[in-house]
Design an enzyme around this catalytic site. Structure first.
Site: not given
Ligand SMILES: [Zn+2]
Ligand SMILES: [Zn+2]
Length: 436
Positions: A164, A77, A317, A290, A75
């Site tokens: 996602d 941003r 992640d 998560n 990720h």
């Molecule tokens: Zn996810």
């Molecule tokens: Zn993710």
């Protein structure tokens, strides 16, 4: 890193990496060899001979020379939360962690759900230190209702689609996405979470959550959706990739599906094969993720799944959050941790050193396997491949200090942890972009 130049007649190479242990799962190479690079391309890999000539020579004796690592789940941003991470700072964190390619998830603000935003990402990626690949949304606004213009996203360079951060709860919508994506041989990456079952949960539902009196997210919140998605993948014959699996039941469901020949792949994160929900007793919001950290039994099942090949990839992640967002009560903190700079160390310390995976198995899950799933060039050290290479000192140890991260954020639960394996050098298309 010991770098020098030895030019002479007939050198003709820009860079030669000499005397390292070259591990390339794709070509089943594991031997001491020299890697010759010209114009950003690997020209040959030869038995180490001692003397070579080139514009630049890197002495990799005692080091591992592996294909540049690929993170298929990052990720960044940007656009929207440039205070937490930008495409540029994310790329700096990536190369410091040994990654030469990262794939950015589309849950930005606004989300990457149209051609313009995909183009924006690739425009920004031009100044990045590593290769950036864009993942587009499955549905408009990640609302789970209306499909994006998948053709447009693909034309602009999207390598996969995913909502996602959220599941696609409506199975008919996901079915349509799978049938459409099949035309492009495009993987659909699924975040498996039943929102009714996860509801207000903030950690794994079990002994520890009961003890702490916290609202739990049960394993079945993930498993019912994994089971549904396997059925959809089997029915549509499309390419389904399950993100960040975290439970023993999910591993078993995917193991059985693969045995039946379902086209399904999956990934696990370093935190899910390292940490358990016991850490939540410290109320460290950096450990709130998560899917949540599960139990010892689940961690062991993830490790077995990695070992027997049920789990294809290791993905970070990487989810940066500001201090202000994380320094709140546990219930209110957003989930996610920064993972790019600790992933390789955790793989080496937790999986390779403990003999759960061999070097070849571990590196495959960080290179050739994600490259195959996403149809990316690279992930291998062979002739005519892009010269994306990571050099690792397996015998060096270091202590994680999140304040020193290249990432703009430092929300890591691994601070103070001693890890083995240091990135000495990250090379993207023949250029040294990071030296440790
Ligand atoms: Zn996810
Ligand atoms: Zn993710």
């Amino acid at each position: 890193m010991n770098r020098s130049a030895r030019e002479g007649k007939g050198s003709g190479y820009d860079l030669v990496i000499t005397g390292g242990r070259v591990i390339d799962p794709e070509t089943k190479t594991d031997r001491i060899a020299d890697v010759f690079i010209r114009d950003g391309i690997i020209k040959k890999v030869e038995k180490a001979r001692g003397k070579v000539k080139a514009k630049e020579i890197i002495d990799a004796k005692g080091k591992m020379v592996v294909p540049g690592l690929i993170d298929m789940h990052t990720h960044l941003r940007e656009p929207g939360r440039e205070d937490e991470e930008t495409i540029y700072t994310g790329s700096c964190a990536a190369v410091a962690g040994g990654f030469t390619s990262i794939c950015c998830m589309p849950n930005t603000q606004p989300p990457i759900d149209n051609q313009e935003t995909v183009k924006f990402v690739y425009e920004k990626a031009k100044e990045a230190k590593c290769k950036i690949y864009c993942i587009g949304c499955i549905t408009k606004g990640r609302k789970g209702e209306e499909l994006t213009e998948i053709n447009d996203l693909v034309q602009a360079g999207a390598v996969a689609i995913s909502d996602d951060g959220k599941p696609v709860s409506n199975p008919q919508v996901l079915r349509n996405a799978l049938e459409y994506s099949r035309m492009f041989d495009l993987p659909v990456i699924s975040h498996c979470e039943d929102l009714y079952l996860s509801a207000n949960g903030v950690m794994h539902e079990g002994f520890v959550s009961t003890n702490l009196g916290m609202c739990g997210i049960p394993s079945i919140a993930e498993e019912v959706v994994v089971a549904r998605d396997i059925a959809l993948a089997e029915f549509t014959q499309a390419r389904m990739h399950i993100a960040h699996i975290s439970t023993e039941g999910s591993v078993e469901l995917i193991r059985q599906a693969k045995k039946r020949g379902v086209k399904i792949t999956c990934e696990a994160t370093p935190h899910h094969f390292t940490l358990t929900d016991e850490i939540i007793r410290t109320f460290d919001t950096n450990a709130k993720v998560n899917p949540p950290l599960r139990t010892k039994k689940d961690v062991e099942a993830i490790r077995r799944g990695l070992k027997d090949g049920t789990i294809d990839c290791i993905a970070t992640d990487h989810a940066p959050h500001s201090i202000e967002e994380k320094e709140v009560e546990f219930d209110f903190a957003p989930p996610g941790l920064v993972g790019l700079e600790t992933a390789l160390g955790l793989v080496i310390t937790e999986l390779i050193s403990k003999r759960i995976l061999s070097w070849t198995q571990a590196i495959a899950k960080l290179t050739v396997n994600p490259a195959r799933i996403l149809n990316l060039k690279g992930g291998t050290i062979k002739r005519n491949s892009p010269a994306d290479i990571t050099i690792i000192d397996p015998k060096a140890s270091w202590v994680v200090d999140p304040s020193e991260f290249q990432s703009k954020s430092n929300n890591s639960p691994f601070g103070g942890r001693k890890l083995w394996g240091k990135v000495c050098c990250t090379i993207v298309e023949g250029n040294v972009v990071f030296e440790g």
